[in-house]
Scaffold this active site. Sequence first.
Site, PDB file in Angstrom:
ATOM      1  N   LYS A 120       0.792  -1.225   0.118  1.00 45.39           N
ATOM      2  CA  LYS A 120       0.074  -0.034   0.062  1.00 45.39           C
ATOM      3  C   LYS A 120       0.705   1.270  -0.161  1.00 45.39           C
ATOM      4  O   LYS A 120       0.363   2.361  -0.312  1.00 45.39           O
ATOM      5  CB  LYS A 120      -1.047   0.086   1.310  1.00 45.39           C
ATOM      6  CG  LYS A 120      -1.907  -1.013   0.780  1.00 45.39           C
ATOM      7  CD  LYS A 120      -3.180  -0.928   2.071  1.00 45.39           C
ATOM      8  CE  LYS A 120      -4.324  -1.969   1.780  1.00 45.39           C
ATOM      9  NZ  LYS A 120      -3.872  -3.315   2.274  1.00 45.39           N
TER      10      LYS A 120
HETATM   11  C1  LIG Z   1      -4.822  -4.473   1.477  1.00 48.98           C
HETATM   12  C2  LIG Z   1      -3.824  -5.597   1.221  1.00 48.98           C
HETATM   13  C3  LIG Z   1      -4.395  -6.503   0.427  1.00 48.98           C
HETATM   14  C4  LIG Z   1      -5.744  -6.609  -0.246  1.00 48.98           C
HETATM   15  O1  LIG Z   1      -5.649  -5.549  -1.216  1.00 48.98           O
HETATM   16  P1  LIG Z   1      -7.039  -4.837  -1.950  1.00 48.98           P
HETATM   17  O2  LIG Z   1      -6.589  -3.799  -2.774  1.00 48.98           O
HETATM   18  O3  LIG Z   1      -7.883  -4.319  -0.777  1.00 48.98           O
HETATM   19  O4  LIG Z   1      -7.682  -5.996  -2.617  1.00 48.98           O
HETATM   20  C5  LIG Z   1      -3.650  -7.765   0.491  1.00 48.98           C
HETATM   21  N1  LIG Z   1      -2.592  -7.810   1.127  1.00 48.98           N
HETATM   22  C6  LIG Z   1      -2.023  -7.025   2.003  1.00 48.98           C
HETATM   23  C7  LIG Z   1      -0.663  -7.134   2.689  1.00 48.98           C
HETATM   24  C8  LIG Z   1      -2.772  -5.798   2.040  1.00 48.98           C
HETATM   25  O5  LIG Z   1      -2.323  -4.940   3.069  1.00 48.98           O
END
Ligand SMILES: *Cc1c(COP(=O)(O)O)cnc(C)c1O
Length: 474
Positions: A120
């Site tokens: 993210k």
């Molecule tokens: C947020 C997250 C996901 C999922 O991503 P989305 O965009 O919500 O589908 C998967 N793995 C990790 C480590 C995350 O932080």
Amino acid sequence: MQYISTRGGVAPVTFSDAVLMGLARDGGLLLPESFPDVRARLAAWSRLPIEQLAFEIARLYADDIPEDALRAIVRKSWAAFSPVPPAPGGKWTEPEPVPLRPCGPVRLLELYHGPTLAFKDVALQFLGNLFEYLLGRTGDCLNVVAATSGDTGSAAIHGLRGRKGVRVFVLHPAGRVSPVQELQMTTVLDDNVFNIALDGTFDDAQGIVKTLFADLPFKDAHHLGAVNSINWARILAQVTYYFYGAFRAMEEEGAREVAFYVPTGNFGDVFAGYVAAQMGLPVRRLVVATNANDILCRFFATGEYRRGAVVPSLSPSMDIQIASNFERWLYLKPAARDPAVVRRWMEGFARDGAIRVASGPDGTFDPVLRAGRADDAATLETIRRFHADFGRVLDPHTAVGVSVALSSPPDPGVPAICLATASPAKFPDAIARATGDSSLARDPAVEALRGLPTRKHPLPADAKAVAAFVAART
Ligand SMILES: *Cc1c(COP(=O)(O)O)cnc(C)c1O
């Protein structure tokens, strides 16, 4: 490029307006009115380092930002990532922020070398720099309100801490994020950061954020802004690494197409891959991998999108039963860009907790998308096996995607790229349970957080209480 709402109730807006609006004012999600076809540029793009590739993609969508400013924003965002050596045998010889490493039958695209050790950061560093630029231009202020299942909140806080003109209110479900994720949020003591520990689930937190944004007088009076994956800028930033990963894998394997396995919660990450495919990246399969919270997996098996209860799992960032970005795909594909259909479906979903969609003539719901699921037992077994067989420690989210890749591999000759979405150091308990060795998941950046002073504000899962808290501080 103009941006439109999946529900058709917003006059087309610019990129900058779309970023500041977050959720569309009619309750829908904003989308570019078209996706540029870049097939003629793929060969040239495949030779670019990631920050240049990111700029080339961003300029197609952010065409109301002067190119020099956009280039600086993109460069600064990628500078927050630590360069690490590439895969042994890989052709790329420079250290790079997003290495692709072969590991047994799959390739791992490591997206976690940013400040909070999860993918993210890619989107939130970009968004933080973008907000600072846009607000600096107008002199406005923005109060970001976000729900988090763990990683969004810490990435948002690190993307926005100390930025002029921005406050950030992050709602996390109390006791349902990992201790490391909690520390990454609550140890940030900047005056513009407010951690709200909500007595409820992630879906409660997300519901409250949606309620605040739907209250237009409140939203306007308090200049609310969004950083959840509904924000188009986040999707845009993430499109980059699909191109980058595909280029590296195709180059190394002499392949003409790739398959991606994407650990999925809110459908934001996988939607970025979908956008890349719409632009002409040769993606044979984009596989949605869920944990036991499998609303999306059930959808792709049956055509019924039906809300279930959230079950806590070892991959908490995917403990989601309402995938907010899914509406973007519903609009593009089964609704064939008819906002009236989307409105009807979403009203039905709010009322009955379910939507039914018919499959296409080929029997699938989309030629590119597939889905699979891995429960906690499969996740632990995958972590154990990859450590034993390849000496590689996977975080539990990454392991969900890898597990699905093992049970439904791509066709021969198509490389399987698994998105490695977090560092195992964020989830030491799961690593210890899988391997019996808690020392495998250590990272100095995480160890340094232990014992630091923290700050958080407990609140009930009630939109009025959260609104009052925000109003008192803006
Ligand atoms: C947020 C997250 C996901 C999922 O991503 P989305 O965009 O919500 O589908 C998967 N793995 C990790 C480590 C995350 O932080």
